[in-house]
Design an enzyme around this catalytic site. Structure first.
Site, short mmCIF file in Angstrom:
data_model
loop_
_atom_site.label_atom_id
_atom_site.label_comp_id
_atom_site.label_asym_id
_atom_site.label_seq_id
_atom_site.Cartn_x
_atom_site.Cartn_y
_atom_site.Cartn_z
NE ARG A 1 34.90 69.74 88.85
CZ ARG A 1 36.13 70.17 88.60
NH1 ARG A 1 37.16 69.67 89.25
NH2 ARG A 1 36.34 71.12 87.72
CE LYS B 1 32.16 74.29 81.58
NZ LYS B 1 33.19 73.60 82.40
NE ARG C 1 28.68 72.32 85.66
CZ ARG C 1 29.65 73.22 85.80
NH1 ARG C 1 29.38 74.45 86.12
NH2 ARG C 1 30.91 72.87 85.64
NE ARG D 1 41.54 73.56 86.68
CZ ARG D 1 40.28 73.65 86.26
NH1 ARG D 1 40.00 74.24 85.13
NH2 ARG D 1 39.33 73.09 86.96
NE ARG E 1 38.14 74.83 89.95
CZ ARG E 1 37.25 74.81 88.95
NH1 ARG E 1 37.44 75.56 87.89
NH2 ARG E 1 36.20 74.05 88.99
P1 AMP Z 1 33.20 75.20 87.31
O1 AMP Z 1 34.11 76.30 87.74
O2 AMP Z 1 32.33 75.57 86.14
O3 AMP Z 1 33.93 73.91 87.10
O4 AMP Z 1 32.17 74.98 88.53
C1 AMP Z 1 32.66 74.64 89.81
C2 AMP Z 1 31.54 74.14 90.70
O5 AMP Z 1 30.54 75.19 90.88
C3 AMP Z 1 30.73 72.94 90.18
O6 AMP Z 1 31.37 71.71 90.42
C4 AMP Z 1 29.45 73.09 91.02
O7 AMP Z 1 29.66 72.73 92.37
C5 AMP Z 1 29.24 74.61 91.00
N1 AMP Z 1 28.46 75.00 89.81
C6 AMP Z 1 28.92 75.67 88.73
N2 AMP Z 1 27.95 75.84 87.83
C7 AMP Z 1 26.83 75.27 88.35
C8 AMP Z 1 25.50 75.10 87.90
N3 AMP Z 1 25.09 75.55 86.71
N4 AMP Z 1 24.61 74.46 88.71
C9 AMP Z 1 24.99 74.01 89.91
N5 AMP Z 1 26.23 74.11 90.39
C10 AMP Z 1 27.16 74.74 89.63
#
Ligand code: AMP
Length: 206
Positions: free
Chosen positions: A162, A13, A85, A119, A151
Site C-alpha cells: 500500500r 483521512k 488514487r 488498529r 482489517r
Molecule cells: P482504504 O480503505 O482506503 O485503505 O482502501 C482499502 C483498499 O481498497 C486499497 O488498498 C485498495 O485495494 C482498494 N481501493 C480503495 N480505493 C481505491 C482506488 N481509488 N483505486 C483502486 N483501489 C482502491
C-alpha cells in the site's frame, strides 16, 4: 462542497472524512469501506476486487470506475475518501464533476507503523479503535458490543504494498492538485479534534 481526502494508509483521512461528513451533513463516500462491504456480500464486484484489496493492491479501474461513478453522480456535495488514487482516476473524476478542495492528511512512516500495530475495526458498526481510542473490554466495541477485528490488509506485508502504491501512484496527485489551486495539506499527527478544526477553517475560508 465536493471534497477529496488524500493520504498514506493509516494517516487518519478516514477518521477526518467521517467527522467532517457528520459536521457538514454531507455523504462520506469511502471507497475502501464500500469495497469491503461488496467483498463481505460476495457480490460479483466484491469477488473481483477481493484479492487486490487483501494484498493492498489497487483495484483496477475497469472494476472500480463505474462503481464509483454510480456513487457520486448527481450528488451536490460529498467527501470522497480513497479516490482518486492515480492521475488516471483524477482525470476520470474530473469528467464527472469539479472539485472544491483536496485535503492531504500527512503522517510519518514511524507513526503509521505504530497505528498499524494497534488498529482494530468493529465488525458490527465499523468504529475504528487504536492509539486514539481503546476498547474498555478486550476486542469488544464500546458502542455496539460487536467483535473488534483486524482489517485483512492491516498486515506488514500488505502495508508495504500500500505504501509503495501510494508513493508511486498517489503522491503525484499532490502536485497535480497544487497546480489546480485545490490542494490543502494538514498534519495528521496532531489530536483528531485539532486536525478537524484546521480542515474546517480551510473549508470556511473557501
Ligand atoms: P482504504 O480503505 O482506503 O485503505 O482502501 C482499502 C483498499 O481498497 C486499497 O488498498 C485498495 O485495494 C482498494 N481501493 C480503495 N480505493 C481505491 C482506488 N481509488 N483505486 C483502486 N483501489 C482502491
Amino acid at each position: 462542497m465536493k471534497l477529496v481526502m488524500l493520504g498514506k494508509p493509516l494517516c487518519g483521512k478516514g477518521t477526518q472524512a467521517a467527522l467532517l461528513a457528520k459536521k457538514l451533513h454531507i455523504p462520506h463516500i469511502a471507497i475502501g469501506d464500500l469495497l469491503r462491504k461488496e467483498i463481505a456480500k460476495k457480490s460479483s464486484l466484491g469477488k473481483r476486487a477481493a484479492a487486490f484489496v487483501v494484498h493492498g493492491k489497487l483495484v483496477p479501474d475497469t472494476i472500480i470506475l463505474s462503481f464509483l461513478k454510480n456513487k457520486i453522480t448527481g450528488k451536490k456535495s460529498f467527501i470522497l475518501d480513497g479516490f482518486p488514487r492515480t492521475i488516471e482516476q483524477a482525470g476520470a473524476l474530473e469528467k464527472i464533476c469539479a472539485l472544491d478542495l483536496v485535503v492531504e492528511v500527512d503522517c510519518s512512516q514511524a507513526l503509521i507503523r505504530k497505528r498499524l500495530a494497534s488498529r482494530l475495526v468493529c465488525s458490527g458498526c465499523g468504529a475504528v479503535y487504536g492509539l486514539h481510542m481503546q476498547a474498555k473490554k478486550k476486542n469488544v466495541c464500546n458502542a455496539c458490543k460487536g467483535v473488534l477485528v483486524q482489517r485483512k490488509d492491516d498486515t506488514l506485508a500488505a502495508l508495504k504494498v500500500r505504501m509503495a502504491s501510494y508513493s508511486k501512484q498517489t503522491k503525484p496527485l499532490l502536485a497535480y492538485y497544487k497546480r489546480k489551486g485545490l490542494f490543502f495539506q494538514v498534519s495528521g499527527e496532531e489530536k483528531i479534534s485539532l486536525v478537524q478544526k484546521k480542515i474546517l477553517k480551510k473549508i470556511i475560508s473557501l
